[in-house]
Scaffold this motif. Structure first.
Motif, PDB file in Angstrom:
ATOM      1  N   GLU A 104      -8.625   0.120 -46.826  1.00 11.48           N
ATOM      2  CA  GLU A 104      -7.725   0.297 -45.694  1.00 11.48           C
ATOM      3  C   GLU A 104      -6.282   0.273 -46.197  1.00 11.48           C
ATOM      4  O   GLU A 104      -5.852  -0.673 -46.857  1.00 11.48           O
ATOM      5  CB  GLU A 104      -7.969  -0.822 -44.677  1.00 11.48           C
ATOM      6  N   LYS A 105      -5.517   1.321 -45.881  1.00 11.89           N
ATOM      7  CA  LYS A 105      -4.222   1.546 -46.532  1.00 11.89           C
ATOM      8  C   LYS A 105      -3.177   0.491 -46.171  1.00 11.89           C
ATOM      9  O   LYS A 105      -2.364   0.113 -47.017  1.00 11.89           O
ATOM     10  CB  LYS A 105      -3.709   2.945 -46.178  1.00 11.89           C
ATOM     11  N   ARG A 106      -3.138   0.041 -44.941  1.00  9.73           N
ATOM     12  CA  ARG A 106      -2.111  -0.927 -44.554  1.00  9.73           C
ATOM     13  C   ARG A 106      -2.269  -2.220 -45.332  1.00  9.73           C
ATOM     14  O   ARG A 106      -1.287  -2.786 -45.837  1.00  9.73           O
ATOM     15  CB  ARG A 106      -2.198  -1.204 -43.046  1.00  9.73           C
ATOM     16  N   ARG A 107      -3.489  -2.703 -45.459  1.00  9.73           N
ATOM     17  CA  ARG A 107      -3.719  -3.940 -46.203  1.00  9.73           C
ATOM     18  C   ARG A 107      -3.386  -3.761 -47.675  1.00  9.73           C
ATOM     19  O   ARG A 107      -2.750  -4.628 -48.292  1.00  9.73           O
ATOM     20  CB  ARG A 107      -5.174  -4.377 -46.043  1.00  9.73           C
ATOM     21  N   LEU A 108      -3.798  -2.636 -48.255  1.00 13.23           N
ATOM     22  CA  LEU A 108      -3.514  -2.375 -49.662  1.00 13.23           C
ATOM     23  C   LEU A 108      -2.011  -2.339 -49.914  1.00 13.23           C
ATOM     24  O   LEU A 108      -1.512  -2.901 -50.896  1.00 13.23           O
ATOM     25  CB  LEU A 108      -4.166  -1.063 -50.083  1.00 13.23           C
ATOM     26  N   ALA A 109      -1.269  -1.687 -49.018  1.00 13.45           N
ATOM     27  CA  ALA A 109       0.186  -1.575 -49.188  1.00 13.45           C
ATOM     28  C   ALA A 109       0.858  -2.937 -49.141  1.00 13.45           C
ATOM     29  O   ALA A 109       1.745  -3.242 -49.960  1.00 13.45           O
ATOM     30  CB  ALA A 109       0.767  -0.655 -48.114  1.00 13.45           C
ATOM     31  N   THR A 110       0.463  -3.790 -48.213  1.00 16.93           N
ATOM     32  CA  THR A 110       1.123  -5.088 -48.089  1.00 16.93           C
ATOM     33  C   THR A 110       0.800  -6.008 -49.267  1.00 16.93           C
ATOM     34  O   THR A 110       1.662  -6.774 -49.717  1.00 16.93           O
ATOM     35  CB  THR A 110       0.731  -5.763 -46.771  1.00 16.93           C
ATOM     36  N   VAL A 111      -0.414  -5.935 -49.797  1.00 13.43           N
ATOM     37  CA  VAL A 111      -0.760  -6.741 -50.970  1.00 13.43           C
ATOM     38  C   VAL A 111       0.078  -6.311 -52.168  1.00 13.43           C
ATOM     39  O   VAL A 111       0.620  -7.144 -52.918  1.00 13.43           O
ATOM     40  CB  VAL A 111      -2.263  -6.618 -51.279  1.00 13.43           C
ATOM     41  N   ALA A 146       4.311   3.341 -52.865  1.00 16.22           N
ATOM     42  CA  ALA A 146       4.944   4.553 -52.339  1.00 16.22           C
ATOM     43  C   ALA A 146       4.004   5.746 -52.443  1.00 16.22           C
ATOM     44  O   ALA A 146       3.986   6.621 -51.568  1.00 16.22           O
ATOM     45  CB  ALA A 146       6.245   4.843 -53.082  1.00 16.22           C
ATOM     46  N   GLN A 147       3.194   5.787 -53.490  1.00 13.03           N
ATOM     47  CA  GLN A 147       2.282   6.906 -53.687  1.00 13.03           C
ATOM     48  C   GLN A 147       0.981   6.736 -52.907  1.00 13.03           C
ATOM     49  O   GLN A 147       0.095   7.578 -52.986  1.00 13.03           O
ATOM     50  CB  GLN A 147       1.998   7.093 -55.183  1.00 13.03           C
ATOM     51  N   ILE A 148       0.850   5.651 -52.184  1.00 19.05           N
ATOM     52  CA  ILE A 148      -0.208   5.503 -51.196  1.00 19.05           C
ATOM     53  C   ILE A 148       0.298   5.954 -49.833  1.00 19.05           C
ATOM     54  O   ILE A 148      -0.430   6.544 -49.037  1.00 19.05           O
ATOM     55  CB  ILE A 148      -0.700   4.045 -51.162  1.00 19.05           C
ATOM     56  N   LEU A 149       1.577   5.697 -49.566  1.00 16.16           N
ATOM     57  CA  LEU A 149       2.157   6.075 -48.283  1.00 16.16           C
ATOM     58  C   LEU A 149       2.393   7.580 -48.163  1.00 16.16           C
ATOM     59  O   LEU A 149       2.281   8.133 -47.068  1.00 16.16           O
ATOM     60  CB  LEU A 149       3.479   5.322 -48.072  1.00 16.16           C
ATOM     61  N   VAL A 150       2.710   8.259 -49.260  1.00 17.53           N
ATOM     62  CA  VAL A 150       2.948   9.707 -49.184  1.00 17.53           C
ATOM     63  C   VAL A 150       1.667  10.472 -48.824  1.00 17.53           C
ATOM     64  O   VAL A 150       1.678  11.308 -47.912  1.00 17.53           O
ATOM     65  CB  VAL A 150       3.567  10.234 -50.495  1.00 17.53           C
ATOM     66  N   LEU A 209       6.706  -7.144 -44.101  1.00 18.95           N
ATOM     67  CA  LEU A 209       6.449  -7.570 -42.729  1.00 18.95           C
ATOM     68  C   LEU A 209       6.527  -6.396 -41.748  1.00 18.95           C
ATOM     69  O   LEU A 209       5.708  -6.289 -40.826  1.00 18.95           O
ATOM     70  CB  LEU A 209       7.455  -8.656 -42.325  1.00 18.95           C
ATOM     71  N   VAL A 210       7.483  -5.496 -41.950  1.00 17.34           N
ATOM     72  CA  VAL A 210       7.637  -4.351 -41.042  1.00 17.34           C
ATOM     73  C   VAL A 210       6.439  -3.412 -41.155  1.00 17.34           C
ATOM     74  O   VAL A 210       5.887  -2.955 -40.139  1.00 17.34           O
ATOM     75  CB  VAL A 210       8.947  -3.601 -41.337  1.00 17.34           C
ATOM     76  N   LEU A 211       6.016  -3.116 -42.369  1.00 16.17           N
ATOM     77  CA  LEU A 211       4.871  -2.218 -42.548  1.00 16.17           C
ATOM     78  C   LEU A 211       3.597  -2.843 -41.995  1.00 16.17           C
ATOM     79  O   LEU A 211       2.759  -2.152 -41.401  1.00 16.17           O
ATOM     80  CB  LEU A 211       4.698  -1.877 -44.024  1.00 16.17           C
ATOM     81  N   ARG A 212       3.450  -4.132 -42.204  1.00 13.37           N
ATOM     82  CA  ARG A 212       2.256  -4.808 -41.698  1.00 13.37           C
ATOM     83  C   ARG A 212       2.182  -4.697 -40.178  1.00 13.37           C
ATOM     84  O   ARG A 212       1.093  -4.552 -39.610  1.00 13.37           O
ATOM     85  CB  ARG A 212       2.303  -6.285 -42.118  1.00 13.37           C
ATOM     86  N   ARG A 213       3.332  -4.732 -39.529  1.00 11.01           N
ATOM     87  CA  ARG A 213       3.362  -4.686 -38.080  1.00 11.01           C
ATOM     88  C   ARG A 213       3.270  -3.257 -37.534  1.00 11.01           C
ATOM     89  O   ARG A 213       2.682  -3.028 -36.468  1.00 11.01           O
ATOM     90  CB  ARG A 213       4.656  -5.337 -37.583  1.00 11.01           C
ATOM     91  N   SER A 214       3.819  -2.279 -38.246  1.00 10.84           N
ATOM     92  CA  SER A 214       4.016  -0.941 -37.692  1.00 10.84           C
ATOM     93  C   SER A 214       2.987   0.099 -38.118  1.00 10.84           C
ATOM     94  O   SER A 214       2.731   1.053 -37.375  1.00 10.84           O
ATOM     95  CB  SER A 214       5.415  -0.426 -38.068  1.00 10.84           C
ATOM     96  N   LEU A 215       2.426  -0.032 -39.308  1.00 12.40           N
ATOM     97  CA  LEU A 215       1.513   1.009 -39.775  1.00 12.40           C
ATOM     98  C   LEU A 215       0.189   0.966 -39.007  1.00 12.40           C
ATOM     99  O   LEU A 215      -0.362  -0.109 -38.787  1.00 12.40           O
ATOM    100  CB  LEU A 215       1.224   0.840 -41.266  1.00 12.40           C
ATOM    101  N   PRO A 216      -0.320   2.129 -38.623  1.00  6.94           N
ATOM    102  CA  PRO A 216      -1.652   2.159 -38.007  1.00  6.94           C
ATOM    103  C   PRO A 216      -2.728   1.900 -39.048  1.00  6.94           C
ATOM    104  O   PRO A 216      -2.546   2.174 -40.237  1.00  6.94           O
ATOM    105  CB  PRO A 216      -1.751   3.588 -37.460  1.00  6.94           C
ATOM    106  N   ARG A 217      -3.812   1.347 -38.596  1.00  7.67           N
ATOM    107  CA  ARG A 217      -4.943   1.157 -39.502  1.00  7.67           C
ATOM    108  C   ARG A 217      -5.601   2.491 -39.777  1.00  7.67           C
ATOM    109  O   ARG A 217      -5.695   3.335 -38.892  1.00  7.67           O
ATOM    110  CB  ARG A 217      -5.971   0.186 -38.897  1.00  7.67           C
ATOM    111  N   ARG A 218      -6.041   2.672 -41.007  1.00  5.40           N
ATOM    112  CA  ARG A 218      -6.718   3.917 -41.357  1.00  5.40           C
ATOM    113  C   ARG A 218      -7.906   3.599 -42.258  1.00  5.40           C
ATOM    114  O   ARG A 218      -7.738   3.256 -43.419  1.00  5.40           O
ATOM    115  CB  ARG A 218      -5.770   4.885 -42.060  1.00  5.40           C
ATOM    116  N   ALA A 219      -9.100   3.674 -41.685  1.00  4.21           N
ATOM    117  CA  ALA A 219     -10.312   3.375 -42.440  1.00  4.21           C
ATOM    118  C   ALA A 219     -10.649   4.550 -43.356  1.00  4.21           C
ATOM    119  O   ALA A 219     -10.405   5.707 -43.016  1.00  4.21           O
ATOM    120  CB  ALA A 219     -11.474   3.111 -41.494  1.00  4.21           C
ATOM    121  N   PRO A 220     -11.200   4.282 -44.535  1.00 11.53           N
ATOM    122  CA  PRO A 220     -11.585   5.366 -45.436  1.00 11.53           C
ATOM    123  C   PRO A 220     -12.801   6.115 -44.920  1.00 11.53           C
ATOM    124  O   PRO A 220     -13.539   5.622 -44.054  1.00 11.53           O
ATOM    125  CB  PRO A 220     -11.899   4.639 -46.745  1.00 11.53           C
ATOM    126  N   GLY A 221     -13.048   7.307 -45.448  1.00 15.85           N
ATOM    127  CA  GLY A 221     -14.232   8.071 -45.103  1.00 15.85           C
ATOM    128  C   GLY A 221     -15.495   7.361 -45.574  1.00 15.85           C
ATOM    129  O   GLY A 221     -15.473   6.551 -46.504  1.00 15.85           O
TER     130      GLY A 221
END
Length: 485
Positions: A104-111, A146-150, A209-221
């Motif tokens: 899940e991208k949001r969790r990966l980004a915040t870690v 950054a290369q996960i968010l793009v 903190l902002v990304l954790r609050r604002s990014l939508p969850r996106r489950a992998p295929g």
């Protein structure tokens, strides 16, 4: 890519590599988004996040002269800070970014941002050069958020505007790269280089903190989520073998990022010596000249959407080579050096956006892995450019560095001409390759037919003496055959 049925075996290491150009994917946010793409506020947030995070990779470039005096090191040793950061970034691209397809991208980004914060604190408090080197290696490795968010932005965008959306997010990332030099130089001039890293650590806490609050969850295929880590890395390597377009665009950008690193690693040495003798804050103001190049990123996205990938790529190579020619001739003119910085950054950003537009069309389910292979290759080029530029400047001054910088895009342009000698090979520009797309669609349709009728595909050959022709319509045999199908 068709999803496996419940009776299908677990996917192998390459299961998540779908047919080229397939935009559909389980869990693909674009599937549930609007036709116009992601909301403007989310694009702005992603652009700002990319810019603030990737800036940490470049703070050291304008600070090299000050770091030389702090630790008593020479120019080549100081240049290794940039090289180590970029090698760490390349390692993160290879080992971490592919996880964006299975976690899940949001969790990966915040870690990752939390780890980056720790590395920045260590850099700001480093008691010696080896500790600073290790800290920047940690920072470089984890900055790949950054290369996960793009690719996440690319997932959200529909095909017809994907280039524009990626260009907008990348404009934030590239602006962060360019303004990082000004921010770092001005803040270091007013305080010290240590404050630069500690201030950035505080910014990373806020961004987490902002990304954790604002990014939508996106489950992998479903298929990608079934991959083990080893399978994931092997499938990333396989993408380079499967897609010639990916290999070509990665090599193009390796040359361009190499020349970019040659310029920005050595220009601080030029500006802090005669005839300029600039202070640290003045070096930072010069870096603002390169920020003007970020304006080309949205335009490059539109060029990609219009199918102008090939000609604009060649134009960018030519502009990059000419910019170093201008910088070499105008060695003692700050106007000439500033103009060269703008032209070079515009050229590098153009090829980057065009390249990403090409590779993101290759496989909708593997965009993180495609981005991983693409970015890792060209950041290795950047690391080589940084170290080679330091050696060139040490050996022959700015003239040698400028000659090296001009040679890299010239070689890329020479490689580009091989596309003209192979006009039927259009893997690099899938926008204009309708014949190949049609063939791909036919192959995918045949694969779908095989999935839906496995008994027909695996049918045994007829026994000797038994006719293989279909039974006549209306016969009992025809009815049984239809029921079997």
């Amino acid at each position: 890519m068709s999803q496996p049925s419940s009776a299908a075996p677990s996917p192998g290491p390459d299961a998540a590599i779908s047919a080229p150009g397939n935009p559909s994917a389980s869990g693909d946010a674009s599937a549930s988004g609007t036709a116009s793409g992601p909301p403007r506020s989310l694009i702005v947030l992603l652009a700002v996040a990319c810019g603030l995070t990737v800036a940490n990779l470049y703070y050291a470039q304008p600070l090299l002269s000050e770091l030389r005096h702090t630790f008593g090191i020479d120019a080549v040793t100081a240049g290794s800070l940039v090289t180590v950061s970029q090698l760490g970034y390349a390692a993160g691209l290879l080992l971490i970014v592919p996880l964006g397809d299975v976690l899940e991208k949001r969790r990966l980004a915040t870690v990752l941002l939390a780890l980056t914060t720790g590395g920045l604190v260590l850099a700001g408090l480093a008691p010696g050069f080896p500790v600073l080197l290790v800290a920047l290696l940690i920072v470089g490795t984890t900055l790949v958020v950054a290369q996960i968010l793009v690719p996440f932005a690319a997932d959200l965008a529909p095909d017809e505007t994907r280039g524009k959306v990626v260009g907008q997010v990348m404009s934030g990332l590239l602006t962060g790269i360019l303004l990082s030099r000004t921010f770092g130089s001005v803040l270091a001039g007013a305080t010290s280089w240590r404050v630069v890293y500690l201030t950035s650590a505080a910014l990373m806490v806020v961004m987490t903190l902002v990304l954790r609050r604002s990014l939508p969850r996106r489950a992998p295929g479903a298929e990608a989520a079934a991959l083990s880590y080893g399978m994931l890395l092997r499938s990333t390597a396989r993408l380079l073998r499967v897609y010639p377009a990916l290999r070509r665009r990665a090599l193009y950008q390796a040359a361009m990022f190499g020349t970019f690193s040659v310029f920005w690693t050595t220009i601080s040495f030029v500006l802090t010596s005669e005839p300029f003798d600039y202070a640290q804050w003045q070096v930072g103001l010069f870096a603002l000249a390169g920020a003007g190049g970020a304006l080309v990123a949205p335009l490059a996205g539109r060029w990609a959407d219009r199918g102008l990938v090939r000609p604009m790529t060649a134009a960018a190579f030519a502009v990059a080579a000419l910019s170093f020619g201008l910088a070499g001739v105008g060695r003692h003119s700050i106007i000439a050096l500033g103009a060269a910085a703008v032209l070079l950054d515009m050229a590098v950003q153009t090829t980057l956006i065009l390249g990403q537009q090409v590779i993101y069309r290759l496989d909708g389910q593997a965009r993180s892995r495609l981005n991983s292979a693409f970015m890792a290759t060209f950041f290795v080029g950047g690391a080589v450019g940084s170290q080679a530029g330091s050696y060139a400047y040490h050996a022959g001054g700015w003239t040698a560095a400028a000659a090296l910088g001009a040679a890299l895009p010239a070689l890329a342009l020479l490689y580009w001409t091989t596309e003209l000698r192979r006009p039927r090979d259009r893997d690099h520009d899938r926008d204009t390759d309708r014949d190949r797309d049609s063939a791909t669609d036919r192959d995918r349709d045949r694969a779908t037919d095989r999935d839906s009728a496995p008994d027909l595909v695996k049918a045994e050959p007829p026994a000797p003496g038994v006719s293989s022709s279909p039974p006549p319509p209306g016969s009992p045999e025809a009815g049984r055959a239809a029921a079997d199908r």
